[in-house]
Design a protein around this motif. Sequence first.
Motif, PDB file in Angstrom:
ATOM      1  N   PHE A  84       0.811  -1.208   0.000  1.00  0.00           N
ATOM      2  CA  PHE A  84       0.000   0.000   0.000  1.00  0.00           C
ATOM      3  C   PHE A  84       0.850   1.266   0.000  1.00  0.00           C
ATOM      4  O   PHE A  84       0.392   2.329  -0.398  1.00  0.00           O
ATOM      5  CB  PHE A  84      -0.958   0.011   1.199  1.00  0.00           C
ATOM      6  CG  PHE A  84      -1.957  -1.113   1.177  1.00  0.00           C
ATOM      7  CD1 PHE A  84      -2.797  -1.288   0.104  1.00  0.00           C
ATOM      8  CD2 PHE A  84      -2.051  -1.991   2.240  1.00  0.00           C
ATOM      9  CE1 PHE A  84      -3.728  -2.327   0.072  1.00  0.00           C
ATOM     10  CE2 PHE A  84      -2.973  -3.027   2.225  1.00  0.00           C
ATOM     11  CZ  PHE A  84      -3.811  -3.194   1.146  1.00  0.00           C
ATOM     12  N   GLY A  85       2.092   1.168   0.437  1.00  0.00           N
ATOM     13  CA  GLY A  85       3.000   2.311   0.416  1.00  0.00           C
ATOM     14  C   GLY A  85       3.373   2.738  -0.994  1.00  0.00           C
ATOM     15  O   GLY A  85       3.897   3.830  -1.200  1.00  0.00           O
ATOM     16  N   HIS A  86       3.123   1.873  -1.966  1.00  0.00           N
ATOM     17  CA  HIS A  86       3.422   2.166  -3.366  1.00  0.00           C
ATOM     18  C   HIS A  86       2.160   2.167  -4.229  1.00  0.00           C
ATOM     19  O   HIS A  86       2.225   1.945  -5.437  1.00  0.00           O
ATOM     20  CB  HIS A  86       4.423   1.139  -3.917  1.00  0.00           C
ATOM     21  CG  HIS A  86       5.781   1.250  -3.314  1.00  0.00           C
ATOM     22  ND1 HIS A  86       6.708   2.161  -3.758  1.00  0.00           N
ATOM     23  CD2 HIS A  86       6.345   0.593  -2.277  1.00  0.00           C
ATOM     24  CE1 HIS A  86       7.813   2.040  -3.032  1.00  0.00           C
ATOM     25  NE2 HIS A  86       7.607   1.104  -2.131  1.00  0.00           N
ATOM     26  N   ALA A  87       1.017   2.428  -3.593  1.00  0.00           N
ATOM     27  CA  ALA A  87      -0.264   2.368  -4.301  1.00  0.00           C
ATOM     28  C   ALA A  87      -0.294   3.304  -5.505  1.00  0.00           C
ATOM     29  O   ALA A  87      -0.748   2.923  -6.580  1.00  0.00           O
ATOM     30  CB  ALA A  87      -1.415   2.688  -3.353  1.00  0.00           C
TER      31      ALA A  87
ATOM     32  N   GLU B 182       1.101   2.602 -12.984  1.00  0.00           N
ATOM     33  CA  GLU B 182       1.639   1.581 -13.889  1.00  0.00           C
ATOM     34  C   GLU B 182       0.524   0.730 -14.484  1.00  0.00           C
ATOM     35  O   GLU B 182       0.545   0.389 -15.670  1.00  0.00           O
ATOM     36  CB  GLU B 182       2.650   0.698 -13.151  1.00  0.00           C
ATOM     37  CG  GLU B 182       3.229  -0.425 -13.978  1.00  0.00           C
ATOM     38  CD  GLU B 182       4.079   0.016 -15.168  1.00  0.00           C
ATOM     39  OE1 GLU B 182       4.523  -0.867 -15.921  1.00  0.00           O
ATOM     40  OE2 GLU B 182       4.285   1.223 -15.379  1.00  0.00           O
ATOM     41  N   GLY B 183      -0.465   0.392 -13.672  1.00  0.00           N
ATOM     42  CA  GLY B 183      -1.609  -0.366 -14.180  1.00  0.00           C
ATOM     43  C   GLY B 183      -2.373   0.416 -15.233  1.00  0.00           C
ATOM     44  O   GLY B 183      -2.764  -0.132 -16.273  1.00  0.00           O
ATOM     45  N   LEU B 184      -2.570   1.700 -14.996  1.00  0.00           N
ATOM     46  CA  LEU B 184      -3.257   2.554 -15.959  1.00  0.00           C
ATOM     47  C   LEU B 184      -2.452   2.654 -17.253  1.00  0.00           C
ATOM     48  O   LEU B 184      -3.004   2.523 -18.353  1.00  0.00           O
ATOM     49  CB  LEU B 184      -3.478   3.939 -15.354  1.00  0.00           C
ATOM     50  CG  LEU B 184      -4.241   4.947 -16.193  1.00  0.00           C
ATOM     51  CD1 LEU B 184      -5.636   4.438 -16.524  1.00  0.00           C
ATOM     52  CD2 LEU B 184      -4.327   6.275 -15.449  1.00  0.00           C
ATOM     53  N   ARG B 185      -1.141   2.855 -17.137  1.00  0.00           N
ATOM     54  CA  ARG B 185      -0.281   2.954 -18.318  1.00  0.00           C
ATOM     55  C   ARG B 185      -0.329   1.669 -19.144  1.00  0.00           C
ATOM     56  O   ARG B 185      -0.548   1.698 -20.353  1.00  0.00           O
ATOM     57  CB  ARG B 185       1.165   3.246 -17.900  1.00  0.00           C
ATOM     58  CG  ARG B 185       2.106   3.462 -19.090  1.00  0.00           C
ATOM     59  CD  ARG B 185       3.562   3.467 -18.665  1.00  0.00           C
ATOM     60  NE  ARG B 185       4.042   2.165 -18.232  1.00  0.00           N
ATOM     61  CZ  ARG B 185       4.296   1.133 -19.045  1.00  0.00           C
ATOM     62  NH1 ARG B 185       4.091   1.231 -20.333  1.00  0.00           N
ATOM     63  NH2 ARG B 185       4.738  -0.016 -18.557  1.00  0.00           N
ATOM     64  N   ARG B 186      -0.189   0.527 -18.463  1.00  0.00           N
ATOM     65  CA  ARG B 186      -0.183  -0.755 -19.174  1.00  0.00           C
ATOM     66  C   ARG B 186      -1.554  -1.083 -19.761  1.00  0.00           C
ATOM     67  O   ARG B 186      -1.660  -1.627 -20.857  1.00  0.00           O
ATOM     68  CB  ARG B 186       0.281  -1.875 -18.240  1.00  0.00           C
ATOM     69  CG  ARG B 186       1.761  -1.720 -17.860  1.00  0.00           C
ATOM     70  CD  ARG B 186       2.259  -2.865 -17.060  1.00  0.00           C
ATOM     71  NE  ARG B 186       2.475  -3.979 -17.998  1.00  0.00           N
ATOM     72  CZ  ARG B 186       2.740  -5.215 -17.621  1.00  0.00           C
ATOM     73  NH1 ARG B 186       2.816  -5.522 -16.349  1.00  0.00           N
ATOM     74  NH2 ARG B 186       2.932  -6.162 -18.508  1.00  0.00           N
ATOM     75  N   GLY B 187      -2.615  -0.750 -19.029  1.00  0.00           N
ATOM     76  CA  GLY B 187      -3.966  -0.998 -19.534  1.00  0.00           C
ATOM     77  C   GLY B 187      -4.274  -0.166 -20.763  1.00  0.00           C
ATOM     78  O   GLY B 187      -4.812  -0.673 -21.747  1.00  0.00           O
ATOM     79  N   ARG B 188      -3.919   1.116 -20.715  1.00  0.00           N
ATOM     80  CA  ARG B 188      -4.140   1.986 -21.876  1.00  0.00           C
ATOM     81  C   ARG B 188      -3.348   1.502 -23.081  1.00  0.00           C
ATOM     82  O   ARG B 188      -3.844   1.494 -24.209  1.00  0.00           O
ATOM     83  CB  ARG B 188      -3.761   3.420 -21.536  1.00  0.00           C
ATOM     84  CG  ARG B 188      -4.791   4.118 -20.690  1.00  0.00           C
ATOM     85  CD  ARG B 188      -4.396   5.543 -20.407  1.00  0.00           C
ATOM     86  NE  ARG B 188      -5.483   6.245 -19.736  1.00  0.00           N
ATOM     87  CZ  ARG B 188      -5.328   7.339 -19.035  1.00  0.00           C
ATOM     88  NH1 ARG B 188      -4.127   7.882 -18.904  1.00  0.00           N
ATOM     89  NH2 ARG B 188      -6.355   7.909 -18.453  1.00  0.00           N
TER      90      ARG B 188
END
Length: 159
Positions: A128-131, A137-143
């Motif tokens: 959670f410290g790196h949320a 990163e999830g948004l970048r990879r998903g897009r």
Amino acid sequence: MLAVDVMSGQEVLLSSGPALDAVLASVAVPGVFAPVPWGPHVLIDGAVVNNTPISHAVDLGADRIVVLPALGTARLRRAPRGALATSVAAVSRALTHRLAEDLVRFRDRAELVVLPSPELPGIMPSDFGHAEELVSEGLRRGRAALGQAPVVVPLRRAA
């Protein structure tokens, strides 16, 4: 939303009732947040038994399901050290195994689009410290995947 009754292990689909309690129950990570009483149940995060509830989406009538596996499928670069790290690795393996099985089990009932999960070297998806970094990163990879061709398990209706 999905939660699990900590007493029975039963999955509980939360589709009515107090929204705040449903959200709290569905994110009640064991050891991090307290279980939430819900009628006859005591609920914890549904990811404990079903991290990607494709089965519930299919049961509710979805014919196209977009999946973002939060845990990823990366291989470990070294063996985990200590009991907690080994436990997290074991649970991650169990949950990704369930996802792989569900992708096969439900491919005849819905189109399944699997986006790449956020994977950052040295950062566990539960950190959670790196949320903010994980979400970015999830948004970048998903897009990037949606702009290209994400993994699609094509719908194969049974004859």
